[in-house]
Design a protein around this motif. Sequence first.
Motif, PDB file in Angstrom:
ATOM      1  N   ALA A 166       0.834  -1.204   0.000  1.00 41.46           N
ATOM      2  CA  ALA A 166       0.000   0.000   0.000  1.00 41.46           C
ATOM      3  C   ALA A 166       0.870   1.257   0.000  1.00 41.46           C
ATOM      4  O   ALA A 166       0.587   2.234  -0.713  1.00 41.46           O
ATOM      5  CB  ALA A 166      -0.933  -0.011   1.212  1.00 41.46           C
ATOM      6  N   LEU A 167       1.949   1.227   0.795  1.00 42.38           N
ATOM      7  CA  LEU A 167       2.870   2.369   0.809  1.00 42.38           C
ATOM      8  C   LEU A 167       3.571   2.507  -0.535  1.00 42.38           C
ATOM      9  O   LEU A 167       3.770   3.630  -1.040  1.00 42.38           O
ATOM     10  CB  LEU A 167       3.896   2.195   1.934  1.00 42.38           C
ATOM     11  N   PHE A 168       3.933   1.379  -1.142  1.00 40.09           N
ATOM     12  CA  PHE A 168       4.522   1.411  -2.481  1.00 40.09           C
ATOM     13  C   PHE A 168       3.536   2.006  -3.481  1.00 40.09           C
ATOM     14  O   PHE A 168       3.927   2.781  -4.368  1.00 40.09           O
ATOM     15  CB  PHE A 168       4.920   0.001  -2.911  1.00 40.09           C
ATOM     16  N   MET A 169       2.269   1.672  -3.367  1.00 40.59           N
ATOM     17  CA  MET A 169       1.251   2.130  -4.300  1.00 40.59           C
ATOM     18  C   MET A 169       1.119   3.659  -4.294  1.00 40.59           C
ATOM     19  O   MET A 169       1.150   4.294  -5.343  1.00 40.59           O
ATOM     20  CB  MET A 169      -0.088   1.482  -3.965  1.00 40.59           C
ATOM     21  N   ILE A 170       1.003   4.255  -3.113  1.00 41.73           N
ATOM     22  CA  ILE A 170       0.839   5.704  -3.071  1.00 41.73           C
ATOM     23  C   ILE A 170       2.138   6.412  -3.464  1.00 41.73           C
ATOM     24  O   ILE A 170       2.112   7.498  -4.066  1.00 41.73           O
ATOM     25  CB  ILE A 170       0.362   6.170  -1.683  1.00 41.73           C
ATOM     26  N   THR A 171       3.283   5.784  -3.174  1.00 39.08           N
ATOM     27  CA  THR A 171       4.567   6.377  -3.553  1.00 39.08           C
ATOM     28  C   THR A 171       4.717   6.397  -5.074  1.00 39.08           C
ATOM     29  O   THR A 171       5.084   7.427  -5.663  1.00 39.08           O
ATOM     30  CB  THR A 171       5.728   5.599  -2.920  1.00 39.08           C
ATOM     31  N   ALA A 172       4.428   5.268  -5.719  1.00 38.64           N
ATOM     32  CA  ALA A 172       4.527   5.191  -7.179  1.00 38.64           C
ATOM     33  C   ALA A 172       3.543   6.147  -7.845  1.00 38.64           C
ATOM     34  O   ALA A 172       3.865   6.785  -8.864  1.00 38.64           O
ATOM     35  CB  ALA A 172       4.274   3.762  -7.642  1.00 38.64           C
ATOM     36  N   THR A 173       2.357   6.270  -7.277  1.00 44.95           N
ATOM     37  CA  THR A 173       1.355   7.178  -7.849  1.00 44.95           C
ATOM     38  C   THR A 173       1.827   8.620  -7.785  1.00 44.95           C
ATOM     39  O   THR A 173       1.704   9.373  -8.764  1.00 44.95           O
ATOM     40  CB  THR A 173       0.019   7.029  -7.104  1.00 44.95           C
ATOM     41  N   SER A 235       6.554  16.823  -1.194  1.00 43.71           N
ATOM     42  CA  SER A 235       6.298  15.420  -0.867  1.00 43.71           C
ATOM     43  C   SER A 235       5.865  15.256   0.585  1.00 43.71           C
ATOM     44  O   SER A 235       5.019  14.411   0.897  1.00 43.71           O
ATOM     45  CB  SER A 235       7.561  14.583  -1.127  1.00 43.71           C
ATOM     46  N   MET A 236       6.434  16.051   1.475  1.00 44.19           N
ATOM     47  CA  MET A 236       6.082  15.931   2.882  1.00 44.19           C
ATOM     48  C   MET A 236       4.705  16.507   3.186  1.00 44.19           C
ATOM     49  O   MET A 236       4.203  16.371   4.313  1.00 44.19           O
ATOM     50  CB  MET A 236       7.141  16.620   3.751  1.00 44.19           C
ATOM     51  N   GLN A 237       4.077  17.146   2.178  1.00 44.19           N
ATOM     52  CA  GLN A 237       2.759  17.744   2.385  1.00 44.19           C
ATOM     53  C   GLN A 237       1.676  17.084   1.533  1.00 44.19           C
ATOM     54  O   GLN A 237       0.594  17.641   1.366  1.00 44.19           O
ATOM     55  CB  GLN A 237       2.818  19.239   2.073  1.00 44.19           C
ATOM     56  N   VAL A 238       1.945  15.895   1.009  1.00 43.14           N
ATOM     57  CA  VAL A 238       0.954  15.204   0.176  1.00 43.14           C
ATOM     58  C   VAL A 238      -0.194  14.712   1.054  1.00 43.14           C
ATOM     59  O   VAL A 238       0.021  14.046   2.073  1.00 43.14           O
ATOM     60  CB  VAL A 238       1.600  14.023  -0.570  1.00 43.14           C
ATOM     61  N   PHE A 239      -1.402  15.035   0.641  1.00 41.81           N
ATOM     62  CA  PHE A 239      -2.590  14.604   1.382  1.00 41.81           C
ATOM     63  C   PHE A 239      -3.625  13.941   0.482  1.00 41.81           C
ATOM     64  O   PHE A 239      -4.171  12.877   0.822  1.00 41.81           O
ATOM     65  CB  PHE A 239      -3.230  15.804   2.083  1.00 41.81           C
ATOM     66  N   ASP A 240      -3.894  14.537  -0.678  1.00 42.75           N
ATOM     67  CA  ASP A 240      -5.031  14.111  -1.496  1.00 42.75           C
ATOM     68  C   ASP A 240      -4.907  12.670  -1.981  1.00 42.75           C
ATOM     69  O   ASP A 240      -5.863  11.890  -1.897  1.00 42.75           O
ATOM     70  CB  ASP A 240      -5.232  15.063  -2.679  1.00 42.75           C
ATOM     71  N   ILE A 241      -3.732  12.281  -2.466  1.00 41.83           N
ATOM     72  CA  ILE A 241      -3.547  10.921  -2.977  1.00 41.83           C
ATOM     73  C   ILE A 241      -3.714   9.898  -1.855  1.00 41.83           C
ATOM     74  O   ILE A 241      -4.366   8.862  -2.029  1.00 41.83           O
ATOM     75  CB  ILE A 241      -2.171  10.785  -3.651  1.00 41.83           C
ATOM     76  N   ILE A 242      -3.152  10.188  -0.687  1.00 43.10           N
ATOM     77  CA  ILE A 242      -3.285   9.259   0.448  1.00 43.10           C
ATOM     78  C   ILE A 242      -4.741   9.147   0.875  1.00 43.10           C
ATOM     79  O   ILE A 242      -5.246   8.053   1.138  1.00 43.10           O
ATOM     80  CB  ILE A 242      -2.404   9.728   1.619  1.00 43.10           C
ATOM     81  N   ASN A 243      -5.424  10.271   0.936  1.00 44.01           N
ATOM     82  CA  ASN A 243      -6.809  10.260   1.394  1.00 44.01           C
ATOM     83  C   ASN A 243      -7.717   9.491   0.436  1.00 44.01           C
ATOM     84  O   ASN A 243      -8.614   8.756   0.870  1.00 44.01           O
ATOM     85  CB  ASN A 243      -7.315  11.699   1.536  1.00 44.01           C
ATOM     86  N   VAL A 244      -7.473   9.620  -0.855  1.00 45.70           N
ATOM     87  CA  VAL A 244      -8.328   8.957  -1.843  1.00 45.70           C
ATOM     88  C   VAL A 244      -8.031   7.466  -1.926  1.00 45.70           C
ATOM     89  O   VAL A 244      -8.946   6.637  -1.994  1.00 45.70           O
ATOM     90  CB  VAL A 244      -8.144   9.621  -3.220  1.00 45.70           C
ATOM     91  N   MET A 245      -6.750   7.088  -1.867  1.00 40.77           N
ATOM     92  CA  MET A 245      -6.374   5.707  -2.155  1.00 40.77           C
ATOM     93  C   MET A 245      -6.389   4.796  -0.934  1.00 40.77           C
ATOM     94  O   MET A 245      -6.789   3.631  -1.039  1.00 40.77           O
ATOM     95  CB  MET A 245      -4.989   5.673  -2.812  1.00 40.77           C
ATOM     96  N   THR A 246      -5.933   5.272   0.229  1.00 43.70           N
ATOM     97  CA  THR A 246      -5.797   4.365   1.381  1.00 43.70           C
ATOM     98  C   THR A 246      -6.392   4.903   2.674  1.00 43.70           C
ATOM     99  O   THR A 246      -6.589   4.133   3.606  1.00 43.70           O
ATOM    100  CB  THR A 246      -4.310   4.055   1.637  1.00 43.70           C
ATOM    101  N   ARG A 247      -6.629   6.209   2.747  1.00 46.52           N
ATOM    102  CA  ARG A 247      -7.093   6.847   3.993  1.00 46.52           C
ATOM    103  C   ARG A 247      -6.187   6.497   5.179  1.00 46.52           C
ATOM    104  O   ARG A 247      -6.646   6.287   6.299  1.00 46.52           O
ATOM    105  CB  ARG A 247      -8.541   6.470   4.290  1.00 46.52           C
ATOM    106  N   GLY A 248      -4.897   6.397   4.912  1.00 47.39           N
ATOM    107  CA  GLY A 248      -3.930   6.127   5.964  1.00 47.39           C
ATOM    108  C   GLY A 248      -3.782   4.664   6.329  1.00 47.39           C
ATOM    109  O   GLY A 248      -2.908   4.314   7.104  1.00 47.39           O
ATOM    110  N   GLY A 249      -4.642   3.796   5.771  1.00 45.92           N
ATOM    111  CA  GLY A 249      -4.623   2.368   6.092  1.00 45.92           C
ATOM    112  C   GLY A 249      -3.622   1.621   5.212  1.00 45.92           C
ATOM    113  O   GLY A 249      -2.696   2.214   4.658  1.00 45.92           O
TER     114      GLY A 249
END
Length: 302
Positions: A166-173, A235-249
Amino acid sequence: MKEGTSKPRRSDRPDSREWLLALLLLAPNLALLAVFTYRPLFDNIRLSFTDWNISAPTAHFVGLDNYAEWFTSADSWKIVANTAIFTLATVLGSLLVGLALAILLDQKLFGRNGVRAVVFAPYIISGAAIGIAFQFVFDPGVGLIANILSGLGIKSPDFYQNPGWALFMITATYIWKNIGYTFVIYLAALQGRRKDLDEAAEIDGTPAWRRLTKVLLPQLRPTTFFLSITVLLNSMQVFDIINVMTRGGPQGNATSTMVYQVYQETFVNTRAGYGATVATILFLILLVVTFIQVRFMQRDEK
């Protein structure tokens, strides 16, 4: 004028009229910075010392309790590790891929202008929209990656349930979204470089790898420094991609970063005081990292 005397020189120091003109020109920008940047910053620092429910009319002063809770929480260090991994991977990935594409598309290739537009386009697209689109790319059942891997006889990883994937997914995106920015800056730097040095190295029979490391990359050092700072801060302020794809999970805080923790604590857990504490700590980290980068660059230029 008598011989031997010199004409008095005008002082290089600005007079009062020049100071007044400079102040008048700077005043609007300084006012905007004070109202929309520094005032919210100091308000956030003030709130970090309070226990404030965002829906409550008043905030109660608690001193350093929020900071003590954050530094002693195991979740905090997991989130810091996620932030560090995500930031380091996105900075290095964006710089390396952006530079490679810039070098490639700086050549005289057919249709290169169209390809340049395609490479840059993701940068101007909303991160939320990209996050939704890439959900179909990484879907382990019907996604693009799953279809490609199934054709090779390989089972697709479960990007949504496995914390590491999941962490790889949001990083690659995010790297895919951010490549356009580093690409266009590097391309501008390549087009402004001294091409006579490249020609001299080629005439001398210098191998391509040495031309890259000894001739080209030193000329791109200021650009790389600029990009390393801006990409790191973004990069340290990315929110939208994380919120849409994993919601921190998917499990606990598997993909939560410090910015996402600020949102989670402030608007989900309604602990605005604690969220302000996380935001203040993040601000101090960014300040220290930027200071170190600037000092390193200044020492390197001497």
